[in-house]
Design a protein around this motif. Structure first.
Motif, PDB file in Angstrom:
ATOM      1  N   TYR A  43       0.804  -1.221   0.000  1.00 24.74           N
ATOM      2  CA  TYR A  43       0.000   0.000   0.000  1.00 24.74           C
ATOM      3  C   TYR A  43       0.838   1.273   0.000  1.00 24.74           C
ATOM      4  N   ILE A  45       3.141   4.521  -0.816  1.00 20.47           N
ATOM      5  CA  ILE A  45       3.279   5.467  -1.921  1.00 20.47           C
ATOM      6  C   ILE A  45       4.762   5.585  -2.270  1.00 20.47           C
ATOM      7  N   ASP A  56       8.483   0.695 -12.967  1.00 22.27           N
ATOM      8  CA  ASP A  56       7.140   0.750 -13.515  1.00 22.27           C
ATOM      9  C   ASP A  56       6.841  -0.484 -14.355  1.00 22.27           C
ATOM     10  N   ASN A  59       5.412  -3.387 -12.592  1.00 18.15           N
ATOM     11  CA  ASN A  59       4.064  -3.276 -12.074  1.00 18.15           C
ATOM     12  C   ASN A  59       2.998  -3.156 -13.168  1.00 18.15           C
ATOM     13  N   ASP A  60       3.388  -2.740 -14.378  1.00 18.11           N
ATOM     14  CA  ASP A  60       2.411  -2.414 -15.394  1.00 18.11           C
ATOM     15  C   ASP A  60       1.469  -3.561 -15.708  1.00 18.11           C
ATOM     16  N   ARG A  63      -1.307  -4.108 -12.550  1.00 16.90           N
ATOM     17  CA  ARG A  63      -2.060  -3.066 -11.868  1.00 16.90           C
ATOM     18  C   ARG A  63      -3.560  -3.221 -12.121  1.00 16.90           C
ATOM     19  N   ARG A  65      -7.226  -1.249 -10.931  1.00 22.18           N
ATOM     20  CA  ARG A  65      -7.712  -0.036 -10.271  1.00 22.18           C
ATOM     21  C   ARG A  65      -9.209  -0.146  -9.983  1.00 22.18           C
ATOM     22  N   THR A  77      -8.718   6.335  -6.311  1.00 23.02           N
ATOM     23  CA  THR A  77      -7.987   5.156  -6.787  1.00 23.02           C
ATOM     24  C   THR A  77      -7.546   4.318  -5.600  1.00 23.02           C
ATOM     25  N   PRO A  79      -5.147   1.882  -3.963  1.00 20.05           N
ATOM     26  CA  PRO A  79      -3.819   1.302  -4.156  1.00 20.05           C
ATOM     27  C   PRO A  79      -3.694  -0.117  -3.636  1.00 20.05           C
ATOM     28  N   MET A  82      -3.388  -2.870  -6.283  1.00 22.78           N
ATOM     29  CA  MET A  82      -2.286  -2.818  -7.230  1.00 22.78           C
ATOM     30  C   MET A  82      -1.192  -3.777  -6.791  1.00 22.78           C
ATOM     31  N   ILE A  86       2.351   2.457  -5.394  1.00 21.02           N
ATOM     32  CA  ILE A  86       1.951   3.372  -6.456  1.00 21.02           C
ATOM     33  C   ILE A  86       2.770   4.640  -6.380  1.00 21.02           C
ATOM     34  N   GLU A  87       2.819   5.349  -7.477  1.00 29.73           N
ATOM     35  CA  GLU A  87       3.607   6.569  -7.535  1.00 29.73           C
ATOM     36  C   GLU A  87       2.847   7.718  -6.890  1.00 29.73           C
TER      37      GLU A  87
END
Length: 477
Positions: A43, A45, A56, A59-60, A63, A65, A77, A79, A82, A86-87
Motif C-alpha cells: 500500500y 506510496i 514501472d 508493475n504495469d 495493476r 484499479r 484510486t 492502491p 495494485m 503506487i507513484e
C-alpha cells in the motif's frame, strides 16, 4: 541445540528439530507469520527518482484499479488492489523532494534553518517510512489494508500538523500488529523534527496549509481554517501533543523479538570469534572444485570472505556491502574520493605488504564519534587461514565469474549475475539474505560436524538484525 541432544529420547529429539526448522530455519514465529501476510498487502506510496521501489515495468502488467467518486466528485484510486506500490501524485512528490533537498543539502536555502544533515541511508529510510504512512492514509477503508480512504490528490505533508492524523496512523499500526513497538515512537520523533521550533522543515512551510482538504472524522474545515490562520500555533499544538504521545507509547511498547536470543550460545562461548571461524572452516572444507564448478566455487569464496571480513572488521552491513576494491598494482582511490563517495576501499599496501581496508569517517553512521577523531578507519587484514590467497583469487578470477560480463560497479562483494539480474551490487536486503543463506547452507550439510552445525543454526537467525546492525561477534571485543 541442547548439549545432551544425542542422549535424549527420539521423541524429544524430533520435537527439538521441529522447533529449529520452524523458528530458526524458516523463522515461522507468530510475528513472522504476521509479517508474511502483511507483505502481501502492498500500500506504500512511491516517490520515483528519490528512493526505493519496483520499476514501472514490473508493475504495469499487474495493476488493477478501482475507482469511485468522493463527495466533491474527485476520482478515488484504490492502491490496495495494485501489485506494487503506487507513484506519488506530482504535488506530493514535489513536497517530498523539497524535504529531502532541505535535509541533505550541504547548505540550507536562504531564510531556512535546520539542525543536522541526513545521510543517504537515513534519507532513504525516512522516505520509505513516510511513504508507508501516506499509503495507509490513501488505502481504501474496505480493502484488506483498512486504510483511511483519503483521495490521492488530497494527500499532502500539510496533514502532518494535525494530532488526529497521527493518532489514527499509530492506532492503525497497533490494530494491524496487535501492540505498539518502538517503530511508532520513531515515526512520532520524525514528526517532532518536522515541526520543531525554528528548525522544523514543516513549520517553515506555512503555504502547505492551502493544500489541505477536510478528511471525514479526522480533519474538519474548522481545523483547516485555524491552521491557515496561525500555522505556527498549529505546529506548537502538534509538537506538544506528539511529545506526550511518545512518552505514552514508550510506556506500553513491546519488543516482539530478542535479536540476540538465537545467538546466545555463541555469545556466551569462551571464544565467540572461534565459533564463527568454525563456519569459515566448513566453507573451505566443502568448497567445490573450481576446474569443474566455476560459479559454485566463486560463490563459496565470496561466502568465506564475507564472514572473514565481518570477523576482522566488525562493520555495519552498509559499510561492508559498499566496500570498494582496488586491484593490486593499480593506483587506489584517494581519501578525498572515498569521502565524496562515503565508502571504504580494500587496497594493497606496499608499505605494510598487506591488504588494507581504508574507510573515511564520514562513511560511518556515527561519523562524529570521538573514536575517529576526524581520521579514517584503517586496518591491515591479518593473513591468517589463507585469507590473502582467497582475496587475490576472488579479485583475479571469481569476481569475473560472478559478474558474468555485466557492468562492474567496483564493490568488493557482488551478487551472482543471472539472466534476470540488472545490477550486481547488493542492497541491504539482498546482502542480509546472502549472509543468512551462507550459514544455513553450512548448517544443513549432512556431513557437517554437529558442533559446527549447531553454531551455524544459531548464527543464521542472529546476524544483521536490522538496517544498521553490526556483526555481533567481531575481533574488536
Amino acid at each position: 541445540m541442547p548439549d545432551d541432544f544425542n542422549t535424549r529420547r527420539s521423541e524429544e529429539q524430533e520435537e527439538i528439530l521441529e522447533w529449529v526448522r520452524r523458528v530458526i530455519i524458516s523463522g515461522s514465529t507468530d510475528y513472522r507469520k504476521f509479517q508474511a501476510a502483511a507483505l502481501k498487502q502492498r500500500y506504500a506510496i512511491r516517490f520515483p527518482g528519490i528512493t526505493y521501489g519496483q520499476s514501472d515495468a514490473a508493475n504495469d502488467g499487474y495493476r488493477v484499479r478501482r475507482e469511485q467518486q468522493d463527495d466533491d466528485g474527485a476520482q478515488f484510486t484504490d492502491p490496495d488492489l495494485m501489485s506494487g506500490v503506487i507513484e506519488a501524485p506530482p504535488v506530493l512528490g514535489m513536497e517530498m523532494a523539497d524535504l529531502i533537498r532541505f535535509e541533505t543539502a550541504t547548505l540550507t536555502a536562504f531564510g531556512l534553518q535546520r539542525n543536522g544533515v541526513w545521510g543517504e541511508e537515513t534519507a532513504s529510510q525516512k522516505v520509505e517510512h513516510l511513504g508507508l504512512m501516506f499509503g495507509a492514509l490513501a488505502a481504501h477503508p474496505r480493502g484488506p489494508v483498512r486504510g483511511c480512504g483519503v483521495p490521492m490528490q488530497h494527500v499532502t505533508f500539510g496533514l502532518l500538523v494535525f494530532p488526529s492524523v497521527w493518532d489514527w496512523y499509530v492506532q492503525w499500526r497497533e490494530r494491524r500488529r496487535g501492540f505498539y513497538t518502538s517503530w511508532e515512537v520513531d515515526m512520532l520523533r520524525i514528526s517532532l523534527a518536522l515541526t520543531r521550533k525554528e528548525t522544523g522543515w514543516l513549520r517553515q512551510q506555512p503555504h502547505m496549509a492551502s493544500r489541505i482538504r477536510p478528511i471525514n472524522g479526522l480533519v474538519s474545515q474548522t481545523d483547516i481554517d485555524r491552521a491557515c490562520g496561525d500555522w505556527e500555533d498549529a505546529c506548537n499544538v502538534y509538537f506538544k501533543h506528539a511529545t506526550s504521545r511518545v512518552k505514552e507509547i514508550q510506556r506500553v511498547a513491546r519488543v516482539h523479538r530478542d535479536p540476540f536470543e538465537p545467538i546466545m550460545p555463541v555469545l556466551e562461548a569462551d571464544s565467540p570469534v572461534g565459533e564463527y571461524r568454525k563456519i569459515t572452516e566448513e566453507i573451505l572444507r566443502l568448497m567445490p572444485d573450481e576446474r569443474i564448478y566455476r560459479r559454485p566455487a566463486a560463490e563459496a569464496v565470496r561466502s568465506f570472505l564475507m564472514l572473514r571480513f565481518g570477523l576482522h572488521l566488525g562493520l555495519r552491513q552498509k559499510n561492508l556491502r559498499q566496500l570498494m576494491v582496488s586491484e593490486r598494482g593499480r593506483l587506489p582511490r584517494s581519501e578525498r574520493q572515498l569521502a565524496d563517495m562515503k565508502r571504504g576501499e580494500l587496497r594493497w599496501s606496499e608499505r605494510e605488504k598487506g591488504w588494507e581496508v581504508l574507510i573515511p569517517s564520514v562513511a560511518f553512521k556515527n561519523a562524529n564519534s570521538s573514536f575517529f577523531g576526524s581520521k579514517p578507519f584503517r586496518l591491515i587484514l591479518p593473513n591468517l587461514g589463507g585469507l590473502y590467497e582467497h582475496i587475490e583469487a576472488y579479485i583475479d578470477r571469481h569476481r569475473q565469474v560472478l559478474l558474468g560480463g555485466t557492468e562492474d560497479h567496483g564493490t568488493f562483494f557482488i551478487k551472482t549475475v543471472k539472466a534476470t539480474s540488472k545490477n550486481a551490487s547488493y542492497d541491504r536486503n539482498t546482502f542480509y539474505e546472502a549472509w543468512r543463506l551462507v550459514i544455513l547452507r553450512i548448517s544443513q550439510k549432512p556431513d557437517s560436524d554437529s558442533a559446527k552445525s549447531r553454531t551455524a543454526v544459531s548464527l543464521s537467525r542472529g546476524q544483521f538484525g536490522g538496517v544498521g546492525s553490526r556483526v555481533p561477534c567481531c575481533v574488536h571485543g
